[in-house]
Design an enzyme around this catalytic site. Sequence first.
Site, mmCIF file in Angstrom:
data_model
loop_
_atom_site.group_PDB
_atom_site.id
_atom_site.type_symbol
_atom_site.label_atom_id
_atom_site.label_comp_id
_atom_site.label_asym_id
_atom_site.label_seq_id
_atom_site.Cartn_x
_atom_site.Cartn_y
_atom_site.Cartn_z
ATOM 1 C CE LYS A 22 54.122 -9.887 -0.552
ATOM 2 N NZ LYS A 22 53.985 -8.660 0.243
ATOM 3 C CG ASN A 23 56.035 -10.027 3.142
ATOM 4 O OD1 ASN A 23 55.973 -9.314 2.138
ATOM 5 N ND2 ASN A 23 54.972 -10.369 3.848
ATOM 6 C CB CYS A 124 47.198 0.162 2.512
ATOM 7 S SG CYS A 124 47.405 -1.182 3.653
ATOM 8 N NE ARG A 129 50.357 -2.221 6.482
ATOM 9 C CZ ARG A 129 50.781 -2.966 5.462
ATOM 10 N NH1 ARG A 129 50.088 -3.002 4.337
ATOM 11 N NH2 ARG A 129 51.883 -3.673 5.559
ATOM 12 C CG ASP A 314 50.640 -11.583 5.897
ATOM 13 O OD1 ASP A 314 49.850 -10.647 6.093
ATOM 14 O OD2 ASP A 314 51.866 -11.412 5.744
ATOM 15 N NE ARG A 407 51.347 -5.476 -4.115
ATOM 16 C CZ ARG A 407 51.152 -4.597 -3.158
ATOM 17 N NH1 ARG A 407 49.954 -4.103 -2.958
ATOM 18 N NH2 ARG A 407 52.145 -4.204 -2.399
HETATM 19 C C1 EPZ Z 1 54.635 -6.778 7.319
HETATM 20 O O1 EPZ Z 1 53.989 -5.510 7.221
HETATM 21 C C2 EPZ Z 1 54.282 -7.540 6.063
HETATM 22 N N1 EPZ Z 1 54.740 -6.788 4.895
HETATM 23 C C3 EPZ Z 1 52.786 -7.750 6.002
HETATM 24 O O2 EPZ Z 1 52.524 -8.547 4.858
HETATM 25 C C4 EPZ Z 1 52.319 -8.495 7.259
HETATM 26 O O3 EPZ Z 1 50.914 -8.597 7.256
HETATM 27 C C5 EPZ Z 1 52.777 -7.737 8.507
HETATM 28 O O4 EPZ Z 1 54.214 -7.504 8.467
HETATM 29 C C6 EPZ Z 1 52.453 -8.463 9.810
HETATM 30 O O5 EPZ Z 1 53.053 -9.723 9.812
HETATM 31 C C7 EPZ Z 1 55.996 -6.930 4.488
HETATM 32 O O6 EPZ Z 1 56.791 -7.669 5.059
HETATM 33 C C8 EPZ Z 1 56.405 -6.179 3.272
HETATM 34 P P1 EPZ Z 1 54.014 -4.312 10.980
HETATM 35 P P2 EPZ Z 1 54.413 -4.321 8.171
HETATM 36 O O7 EPZ Z 1 54.850 -3.087 10.971
HETATM 37 O O8 EPZ Z 1 55.865 -4.385 8.392
HETATM 38 C C9 EPZ Z 1 51.366 -1.202 13.459
HETATM 39 C C10 EPZ Z 1 51.250 -9.294 2.985
HETATM 40 O O9 EPZ Z 1 50.089 -9.624 2.653
HETATM 41 N N2 EPZ Z 1 52.486 -0.241 13.336
HETATM 42 O O10 EPZ Z 1 54.495 -5.515 11.702
HETATM 43 O O11 EPZ Z 1 53.827 -3.079 7.613
HETATM 44 C C11 EPZ Z 1 50.704 -1.498 12.120
HETATM 45 O O12 EPZ Z 1 49.784 -0.501 11.756
HETATM 46 C C12 EPZ Z 1 51.458 -8.233 4.000
HETATM 47 O O13 EPZ Z 1 52.271 -9.800 2.489
HETATM 48 C C13 EPZ Z 1 52.415 0.981 13.969
HETATM 49 O O14 EPZ Z 1 51.428 1.296 14.651
HETATM 50 O O15 EPZ Z 1 53.641 -4.722 9.483
HETATM 51 C C14 EPZ Z 1 50.075 -2.850 12.397
HETATM 52 O O16 EPZ Z 1 48.842 -2.665 13.052
HETATM 53 C C15 EPZ Z 1 50.465 -7.210 4.178
HETATM 54 N N3 EPZ Z 1 53.459 1.857 13.827
HETATM 55 C C16 EPZ Z 1 51.073 -3.512 13.357
HETATM 56 O O17 EPZ Z 1 51.873 -2.448 13.887
HETATM 57 C C17 EPZ Z 1 54.572 1.551 13.101
HETATM 58 O O18 EPZ Z 1 55.494 2.400 13.020
HETATM 59 C C18 EPZ Z 1 52.019 -4.524 12.698
HETATM 60 O O19 EPZ Z 1 52.583 -3.931 11.544
HETATM 61 C C19 EPZ Z 1 54.652 0.300 12.472
HETATM 62 C C20 EPZ Z 1 53.586 -0.595 12.598
#
Ligand code: EPZ
Length: 431
Positions: A22-23, A124, A129, A314, A407
Amino acid sequence: MDKLKIKGGHQLFGKIYISGAKNAALPLICASLLTKDRVTLTNMPVLSDIRSMNALLEQLGTIIESRDEVVDGNPSKMYTFKTDKLSSLVTPYDYVRKMRASYYVLGPLLAREHYVELSLPGGCAIGARPMDIHLSSLEQMGASIEIKNGYVIAQAPQGLTGAHLIFNIASVGATCNILMAATLAKGTTIIENAAMEPEIGNLANMLNAMGAKISGIGTPILTIEGVNELHGVVHKVIPDRIEAGSYAVAAAITRGQIELMNAQAETLQTPIKILRAMGVRVTENPHSILVDAQGCHLEGKDIMTDYYPGFPTDLQAQFMTLMLTAEGASMITETIFENRFMHVPELMRMGANINVHGHASAIVRGVKKLYGAQVMATDLRASFALVLAGLIAEGETIVNRVYHLDRGYEKIEQKLRGVGADIVRLKDDEE
Ligand code: EPZ
């Protein structure tokens, strides 16, 4: 709202085919917006998040065709995306509210059309996030960004220009968005501290096959030389490492044996290391992973989530449930999201012994038994953790709000039934 009814106590044996990730698929779909040509994605999973992303692209003007196919023994979908002309550059709240990953249209639309309006996703179930890294990077690439009425309005009338970016967090989403934006920017973009998740490699390889010039794939420094245009491609979605890891836990927790067909062991090295340290036998084959926990006496182990190749957030909830069946205590530390223990109170209702300390760590102690109950979770992975608990609980477990599972886990009840689980899907009013 559908629910799952599980009667616990069956050891699981057999093969499970792992679907496309998915991701990985979600940013690949959005990358199709970077060209007018036809983009074909194979090994696509059948999931509600994919349907939501397709609906968003159709709203933007993409023509999508699909057909069934079998890839490496696994029934899946092949989708073709063609976006001759964008009919809208606005992503309304309704799409973003349903699926945060809608924000992957930001980079491609800004790169191609120099303008985009995207409803800002709020927090969320798993954390705040924010999108600050995505937005500040685009600003450094020459975009002007305004937040108005809950929307990000991003424009770059002269097009984006390459920049040297240093991410303060190795964000998966920001790496994908900026990677896509930079392919059509003028000049060279360097992303330092880029995320290294395999899904990013899948995206970068597809972009290169479309004519982009990305180097450093698989490392924390990505260099993207902008090109004038990208062309069509046929590209395969990688197998879902999180789905594979989740079913690996299903084998371990029921002390069964499951071969995870098409799973890529090299993308799961840290979870495999933990399983082995706990006492589970794991065999890495070229096209599968065999997880064998028959007769195993498992020992608790500590886990700390981290960016890839560290332990994936995850899989944290699923491994926490597994630790309930191990001897001794395990400390689970969540470092990626600030609110990812929402499964704990539900597991406690089934007889778990877990002490959460603040937001970041939890001590899990092995228990003799879990007991079936009505439970519900607020996110996808936490819901799977409850299914795992149901598989070993005494009596019947009802997992509510199955839409979370739909999902991200294709045909979850069919796959589990295929290896011997007693699990059925009920409509809301069924008992
Ligand atoms: C991706 O989310 C995945 N989603 C998530 O999958 C996964 O948990 C996550 O990466 C971590 O591996 C998809 O690929 C669609 P991040 P993403 O940006 O991209 C902070 C699932 O169950 N951050 O790497 O949103 C953020 O808040 C899910 O399939 C900022 O502060 O994750 C988090 O604490 C849920 N500012 C950390 O970084 C930003 O601009 C990592 O988030 C961006 C992120």
